[in-house]
Write a protein that holds these residues in place. Structure first.
Motif, PDB file in Angstrom:
ATOM      1  N   GLY A  95    -134.062 -21.357  27.203  1.00 46.33           N
ATOM      2  CA  GLY A  95    -133.055 -21.249  25.951  1.00 46.33           C
ATOM      3  C   GLY A  95    -132.950 -19.907  25.428  1.00 46.33           C
ATOM      4  O   GLY A  95    -131.816 -19.252  25.337  1.00 46.33           O
ATOM      5  N   ILE A  96    -133.957 -19.370  25.347  1.00 46.20           N
ATOM      6  CA  ILE A  96    -134.199 -18.063  24.834  1.00 46.20           C
ATOM      7  C   ILE A  96    -133.580 -17.146  25.976  1.00 46.20           C
ATOM      8  O   ILE A  96    -133.068 -16.024  25.418  1.00 46.20           O
ATOM      9  N   THR A  97    -133.910 -17.141  27.007  1.00 44.68           N
ATOM     10  CA  THR A  97    -133.427 -16.352  28.127  1.00 44.68           C
ATOM     11  C   THR A  97    -131.792 -16.433  28.192  1.00 44.68           C
ATOM     12  O   THR A  97    -131.041 -15.569  28.093  1.00 44.68           O
ATOM     13  N   LEU A  98    -131.404 -17.673  27.869  1.00 45.92           N
ATOM     14  CA  LEU A  98    -129.839 -18.095  27.882  1.00 45.92           C
ATOM     15  C   LEU A  98    -129.349 -17.264  26.786  1.00 45.92           C
ATOM     16  O   LEU A  98    -128.151 -16.469  26.869  1.00 45.92           O
ATOM     17  N   ALA A  99    -129.932 -17.524  25.517  1.00 43.39           N
ATOM     18  CA  ALA A  99    -129.285 -16.807  24.542  1.00 43.39           C
ATOM     19  C   ALA A  99    -129.433 -15.315  24.379  1.00 43.39           C
ATOM     20  O   ALA A  99    -128.371 -14.639  23.890  1.00 43.39           O
ATOM     21  N   LEU A 100    -130.282 -14.793  25.085  1.00 41.13           N
ATOM     22  CA  LEU A 100    -130.338 -13.131  25.201  1.00 41.13           C
ATOM     23  C   LEU A 100    -129.298 -12.624  26.108  1.00 41.13           C
ATOM     24  O   LEU A 100    -128.836 -11.613  25.999  1.00 41.13           O
ATOM     25  N   MET A 101    -128.971 -13.426  27.082  1.00 38.17           N
ATOM     26  CA  MET A 101    -128.159 -13.173  28.075  1.00 38.17           C
ATOM     27  C   MET A 101    -126.707 -13.039  27.896  1.00 38.17           C
ATOM     28  O   MET A 101    -125.871 -12.174  28.227  1.00 38.17           O
ATOM     29  N   VAL A 102    -126.327 -13.931  26.891  1.00 40.86           N
ATOM     30  CA  VAL A 102    -125.190 -13.993  26.565  1.00 40.86           C
ATOM     31  C   VAL A 102    -124.281 -13.138  25.505  1.00 40.86           C
ATOM     32  O   VAL A 102    -123.000 -13.334  25.055  1.00 40.86           O
ATOM     33  N   THR A 103    -125.376 -12.406  24.745  1.00 36.43           N
ATOM     34  CA  THR A 103    -124.878 -11.603  23.757  1.00 36.43           C
ATOM     35  C   THR A 103    -124.107 -10.385  24.213  1.00 36.43           C
ATOM     36  O   THR A 103    -123.907  -9.972  25.317  1.00 36.43           O
ATOM     37  N   ALA A 104    -123.268  -9.851  23.295  1.00 40.69           N
ATOM     38  CA  ALA A 104    -122.573  -8.573  23.609  1.00 40.69           C
ATOM     39  C   ALA A 104    -123.467  -7.497  23.775  1.00 40.69           C
ATOM     40  O   ALA A 104    -123.149  -6.626  24.805  1.00 40.69           O
ATOM     41  N   GLN A 105    -124.748  -7.190  23.106  1.00 41.28           N
ATOM     42  CA  GLN A 105    -125.443  -6.384  23.546  1.00 41.28           C
ATOM     43  C   GLN A 105    -126.129  -6.314  24.960  1.00 41.28           C
ATOM     44  O   GLN A 105    -126.114  -5.249  25.585  1.00 41.28           O
ATOM     45  N   ALA A 106    -126.334  -7.517  25.570  1.00 39.80           N
ATOM     46  CA  ALA A 106    -126.797  -7.641  26.629  1.00 39.80           C
ATOM     47  C   ALA A 106    -125.445  -7.219  27.917  1.00 39.80           C
ATOM     48  O   ALA A 106    -125.780  -6.571  28.569  1.00 39.80           O
ATOM     49  N   GLY A 107    -124.386  -7.650  27.728  1.00 40.87           N
ATOM     50  CA  GLY A 107    -123.239  -7.055  28.428  1.00 40.87           C
ATOM     51  C   GLY A 107    -123.166  -5.568  28.201  1.00 40.87           C
ATOM     52  O   GLY A 107    -122.903  -5.105  29.366  1.00 40.87           O
ATOM     53  N   ALA A 108    -123.423  -5.005  27.221  1.00 35.42           N
ATOM     54  CA  ALA A 108    -123.304  -3.701  26.966  1.00 35.42           C
ATOM     55  C   ALA A 108    -124.474  -3.158  28.073  1.00 35.42           C
ATOM     56  O   ALA A 108    -124.451  -1.800  28.585  1.00 35.42           O
ATOM     57  N   TRP A 109    -125.403  -3.498  27.774  1.00 38.24           N
ATOM     58  CA  TRP A 109    -126.687  -3.010  28.462  1.00 38.24           C
ATOM     59  C   TRP A 109    -126.615  -3.019  29.947  1.00 38.24           C
ATOM     60  O   TRP A 109    -126.897  -2.042  30.728  1.00 38.24           O
ATOM     61  N   PHE A 110    -126.383  -4.100  30.459  1.00 36.59           N
ATOM     62  CA  PHE A 110    -126.176  -4.480  31.998  1.00 36.59           C
ATOM     63  C   PHE A 110    -124.894  -3.603  32.400  1.00 36.59           C
ATOM     64  O   PHE A 110    -124.830  -3.253  33.713  1.00 36.59           O
ATOM     65  N   ASN A 111    -123.759  -3.304  31.733  1.00 37.17           N
ATOM     66  CA  ASN A 111    -122.677  -2.670  32.218  1.00 37.17           C
ATOM     67  C   ASN A 111    -122.935  -1.108  31.788  1.00 37.17           C
ATOM     68  O   ASN A 111    -121.996  -0.579  32.046  1.00 37.17           O
ATOM     69  N   GLY A 112    -123.924  -0.717  31.089  1.00 36.85           N
ATOM     70  CA  GLY A 112    -124.182   0.707  30.654  1.00 36.85           C
ATOM     71  C   GLY A 112    -124.427   1.558  32.205  1.00 36.85           C
ATOM     72  O   GLY A 112    -124.595   1.161  33.170  1.00 36.85           O
ATOM     73  N   PRO A 113    -124.630   2.763  31.832  1.00 40.15           N
ATOM     74  CA  PRO A 113    -125.012   3.844  32.815  1.00 40.15           C
ATOM     75  C   PRO A 113    -126.431   3.397  33.379  1.00 40.15           C
ATOM     76  O   PRO A 113    -127.415   2.791  32.851  1.00 40.15           O
ATOM     77  N   ARG A 114    -126.656   3.752  34.711  1.00 39.97           N
ATOM     78  CA  ARG A 114    -127.654   3.276  35.223  1.00 39.97           C
ATOM     79  C   ARG A 114    -128.894   4.380  35.504  1.00 39.97           C
ATOM     80  O   ARG A 114    -128.585   5.299  35.737  1.00 39.97           O
TER      81      ARG A 114
END
Length: 128
Positions: A109-128
């Protein structure tokens, strides 16, 4: 994202440990009761496979791909569903079947809640 990564490692370690313990228990049951070896192999394979997937996902966080995020969301969702299903199996087995699913439910539940946030999307789509 560090918390999600740590939780993936924790879930993977727990699944690998439980997989090895279940393998030993099922081997004893099969020898004593003549149970089905195919069922034992399937159960242990699923546990060890999910544990390995969890650890691989945790290590892939460094590459920051969108596929890692989506796979982590799917994995956490499946963990939640499996843990909710396992809670119904507590017929007299006590903490063996209730403690594990509760911990897995919390981690998933915690992992899912952290992964669906906008910050997670920005972090994963950010520069590598």
């Amino acid at each position: 994202m560090r918390v999600a990564r740590v939780l993936l490692f924790v879930m993977g370690g727990m699944q690998l440990t439980v997989g090895v313990l279940v393998a030993g228990l099922l081997a004893g049951i099969i020898v004593n009761d003549g149970g089905s070896i195919a069922e034992a192999v399937a159960i242990v394979s699923v546990l060890l496979g999910l544990g390995a997937l969890s650890i691989v996902l945790g290590t892939k966080f460094a590459t920051r791909g969108g596929g890692v995020r989506v796979t982590t969301i799917v994995y956490a969702s499946l963990m939640i569903v499996a843990c909710l299903g396992s809670l119904g199996l507590a017929d007299g087995f006590g903490p063996i079947f209730t403690g594990g699913p509760v911990i897995g439910l919390a981690c998933g539940g915690i992992t899912l809640a952290l992964m669906v946030t906008a910050q997670a999307g920005a972090w994963f789509n950010g520069p590598r």
